[in-house]
Design a protein around this motif. Structure first.
Motif, PDB file in Angstrom:
ATOM      1  N   ARG A 109     -67.687 -25.781  20.978  1.00 29.25           N
ATOM      2  CA  ARG A 109     -66.868 -24.579  20.912  1.00 29.25           C
ATOM      3  C   ARG A 109     -65.517 -24.801  20.255  1.00 29.25           C
ATOM      4  O   ARG A 109     -64.997 -25.912  20.225  1.00 29.25           O
ATOM      5  N   TYR A 111     -61.702 -22.990  20.778  1.00 28.06           N
ATOM      6  CA  TYR A 111     -60.854 -22.100  21.563  1.00 28.06           C
ATOM      7  C   TYR A 111     -59.490 -22.034  20.900  1.00 28.06           C
ATOM      8  O   TYR A 111     -59.013 -23.027  20.340  1.00 28.06           O
ATOM      9  N   ARG A 120     -61.970 -17.896  23.516  1.00 34.90           N
ATOM     10  CA  ARG A 120     -63.085 -18.599  22.861  1.00 34.90           C
ATOM     11  C   ARG A 120     -63.384 -17.864  21.573  1.00 34.90           C
ATOM     12  O   ARG A 120     -63.657 -16.674  21.590  1.00 34.90           O
ATOM     13  N   ARG A 143     -73.175 -20.669  33.255  1.00 31.26           N
ATOM     14  CA  ARG A 143     -72.667 -22.037  33.412  1.00 31.26           C
ATOM     15  C   ARG A 143     -73.575 -22.897  34.273  1.00 31.26           C
ATOM     16  O   ARG A 143     -73.576 -24.113  34.161  1.00 31.26           O
ATOM     17  N   ASP A 181     -70.013 -29.354  24.719  1.00 41.16           N
ATOM     18  CA  ASP A 181     -70.332 -28.753  26.017  1.00 41.16           C
ATOM     19  C   ASP A 181     -70.047 -29.720  27.160  1.00 41.16           C
ATOM     20  O   ASP A 181     -70.073 -29.325  28.316  1.00 41.16           O
ATOM     21  N   SER A 184     -66.871 -27.796  28.075  1.00 40.07           N
ATOM     22  CA  SER A 184     -67.011 -26.367  28.396  1.00 40.07           C
ATOM     23  C   SER A 184     -68.078 -26.071  29.439  1.00 40.07           C
ATOM     24  O   SER A 184     -67.998 -25.059  30.130  1.00 40.07           O
ATOM     25  N   ASP A 189     -63.391 -21.875  31.701  1.00 40.07           N
ATOM     26  CA  ASP A 189     -62.358 -21.600  30.705  1.00 40.07           C
ATOM     27  C   ASP A 189     -60.989 -21.458  31.353  1.00 40.07           C
ATOM     28  O   ASP A 189     -59.982 -21.881  30.784  1.00 40.07           O
ATOM     29  N   ILE A 192     -59.651 -24.905  31.687  1.00 40.58           N
ATOM     30  CA  ILE A 192     -59.343 -25.507  30.376  1.00 40.58           C
ATOM     31  C   ILE A 192     -57.979 -25.043  29.941  1.00 40.58           C
ATOM     32  O   ILE A 192     -57.142 -25.827  29.537  1.00 40.58           O
TER      33      ILE A 192
END
Length: 192
Positions: A109, A111, A120, A143, A181, A184, A189, A192
Motif C-alpha cells: 500500500r 498512504y 490510503r 483484516r 501487508d 497494514s 490504519d 499506523i
C-alpha cells in the motif's frame, strides 16, 4: 528526509520484502507468501523498476516500469532464476515538487499523511477488497478474513498484467508511507 525498515516478523523464517530507496523514487515489493522464491521475485522487481523508472513524476511511465518488472519476473522463472510460480506485489512512488506519481499492483500500500489524517491512496488487488467494495464485509472484517491473503493481481503470472497508476497533489509537511501487508494487515490504519 526518508527512512526505511524491514522486519521478518513472527511467522516466516525469511523476509520476502525488497525495497528501492533512490529519492525521489521509492518502491516496495513483497514476495507472495506461500509461493516459491517470493524473495527472488521481489528482488527482480525492484531491480527492474529501478532500471526502467522515469526521471520525472510520470505515473504512466512508472506503471510501465512495474509492467516491465512483471515480465522480468516471468522471464526469470522461465530461465531458471527463482522458481516457477514466484510472484510479488509492487507499489512505487515518484515525488517531484508538489506532484506524487503512484503505480501499484497487489496488496502492498501507499498512504499519505496529510494534516494529521492518514489516507490510503492505493486499492488492494485482493479478494477481500472486492468483498469490501461489494459491501459484503467491512474493512475491519477484511483484516481478519480467512482469505485476506488471496491476491487478485500481482507480478509473475500474467504477461498482460497492468499496473494502476495516478498522480496526486501533495503539500509541504505531507508524509508518504509505502508498506507491505506485513504492516497494514497487522496494524489498523488508525494505529499506523
Amino acid at each position: 528526509s526518508w527512512g526505511s525498515r524491514s522486519d521478518v516478523g513472527l511467522v516466516r523464517g525469511h523476509n520476502e520484502d525488497s525495497f528501492l530507496l533512490r529519492a525521489p523514487l521509492f518502491a516496495v515489493c513483497d514476495g507472495m507468501g506461500g509461493h516459491a522464491a517470493g524473495e527472488v521475485a521481489s528482488s527482480i522487481a525492484v531491480d527492474t523498476i529501478g532500471r526502467n523508472a522515469p526521471g520525472t513524476a510520470d505515473d504512466t511511465l512508472l506503471g510501465a516500469a512495474i509492467e516491465a518488472a512483471n515480465l522480468a519476473v516471468i522471464n526469470g522463472a522461465e530461465n531458471g532464476i527463482g522458481k516457477p510460480g514466484m510472484g510479488c506485489t509492487a507499489t512505487c512512488a515518484y515525488i517531484e515538487n508538489d506532484t506524487l506519481a503512484i503505480a501499484h499492483v497487489g496488496d502492498s500500500r501507499a498512504y499519505l499523511l496529510h494534516e494529521g489524517t492518514l489516507i490510503r491512496v492505493t486499492r488492494d488487488h485482493s479478494y477481500v477488497e472486492e468483498l469490501v467494495d461489494a459491501g459484503e464485509i467491512t474493512a475491519d472484517e477484511a483484516r481478519v478474513h480467512p482469505n485476506r491473503s488471496v491476491i487478485t493481481r500481482a507480478l509473475g503470472s500474467d504477461p498482460a498484467m497492468y499496473a494502476d497508476h495516478f498522480t496526486l497533489h501533495i503539500e509541504e509537511g505531507d508524509r508518504l508511507i509505502l508498506c507491505s501487508d506485513g504492516l497494514s494487515s497487522m496494524i489498523p490504519d488508525s494505529d499506523i
